[in-house]
Design a protein around this motif. Sequence first.
Motif, short mmCIF file in Angstrom:
data_model
loop_
_atom_site.label_atom_id
_atom_site.label_comp_id
_atom_site.label_asym_id
_atom_site.label_seq_id
_atom_site.Cartn_x
_atom_site.Cartn_y
_atom_site.Cartn_z
N ALA A 1 -43.77 83.45 82.87
CA ALA A 1 -45.05 82.76 83.04
C ALA A 1 -45.16 81.56 82.11
N ASN A 2 -44.75 81.74 80.85
CA ASN A 2 -44.80 80.65 79.88
C ASN A 2 -43.94 79.48 80.32
N ALA A 3 -42.69 79.76 80.70
CA ALA A 3 -41.78 78.70 81.12
C ALA A 3 -42.25 78.01 82.39
N LEU A 4 -42.80 78.77 83.34
CA LEU A 4 -43.34 78.16 84.57
C LEU A 4 -44.43 77.15 84.25
N VAL A 5 -45.33 77.53 83.36
CA VAL A 5 -46.44 76.63 83.02
C VAL A 5 -45.93 75.40 82.28
#
Length: 418
Positions: free
Chosen positions: A328-332
């Motif tokens: 989730a962090n990397a996607l954002v």
Amino acid sequence: MFSSLRVRNYRLFFSGQVISNIGTWMQRIAQDWLVFTLSGNNPVALGVAVALQFIPTLLLSLWAGVLADRVDKRKLLMIIQSVNCLQAVLLGVLDLTGVAQLWHVYLLCVMLGTTSAIEVPTRQSFVAEMVGRDQVANAVALNSSIFNMARIVGPAIAGFAITWVGTGWLFIANAVSTVAVITGLALMNPAKLFRGPAVPRAKGQLAEGLRYVRGRPDLVTVMVLMFFVSTFGITYFTSLPIVAANVFHTQADGYGLLSTLVAVGTFTGALASARRGVKSQPRVRLMLVSAALLGVFEFGTAYMPTYLAFGLGLIPLGFATITFLNTANALVQTSVSPEMRGRVMGIYVLVLIGGNPIGGPMTGWMADAFGGRSPFYIGGAISAIAAVVCAVVLIRRGGVRLPRRLGNGLRILPRERV
């Protein structure tokens, strides 16, 4: 797997974090046990401490994102770490002198929560400045790997150290470890940072960040999923001392071992994420699947009959947890404009941590009313349901397909191949 460590500035940051995170986890275990001891093993008191530590996030994280876009992130992080060092020293001195009371710990939880509310979005957005956009996924995963390596080492040390010397010296040790982060930041070469365009001070920048996220339905879906999983599912960290003391009737070393077993899973998951970060970009499907598995594993762990079985059940739960958080962090981070990254990460941190003032007391209340296992099966069920609902929402927006990535220009694959 370690490609981002080729960047000198990130190596300095990484090295400081290795030392500091061990101290941070030692303090976290010591602080939880101190609260539990001062309150007479009251799970509600532990929930209150968690809530007080995270309430500042509700009030400050959005503003902290604006601040991160405006100022030199490296210098801001140095100031924050200096204040964290002072907080640990104060808590250690109060404990070692025997004058610590519950309200002292509560007050210092608010102090630490205030600095964390500013530090987390700043640090998260600083990752891209250190390594550049292409290495963000790998650097995020490596950050998680050292954080979770520390989660293995720190609680293991803390559990036995509390028995031998008490909690006070662990706070002092954390204060000393913070110096490593400050030193690493000071030694960086600012000219080698991948800084985005300077964002001058202006009115309405916070509202601009909120409009940016609101105009991106993909980001909104990620934020909603993150809120439900972090508020109801990942609060199992708060439940561990309750389970250790009230369900399995162990001491501080038993709590430390449970925390270490979670960390075995999260550390392994972080290394797997780092490997994926070299070969490919983060995927939406992986985020959704890992969130659903987090819920399933948490629900199943709640019903493990023995201390050993419960502890072993925490390993796959930790793996699924860190896979979800890293993805989730990397996607954002890889889908937003550089000049908006600080503000978007401020919103991300708000939904990630801001639910803890709700989840912390709620976890304590559930454990008190329905038994120490109840936060696990309730939180697990809510997390799994949230993942399924968000998957359905994304599928409906794309017909029968899911996006591989977030943002403009994303590629769409047939559902059976995503």
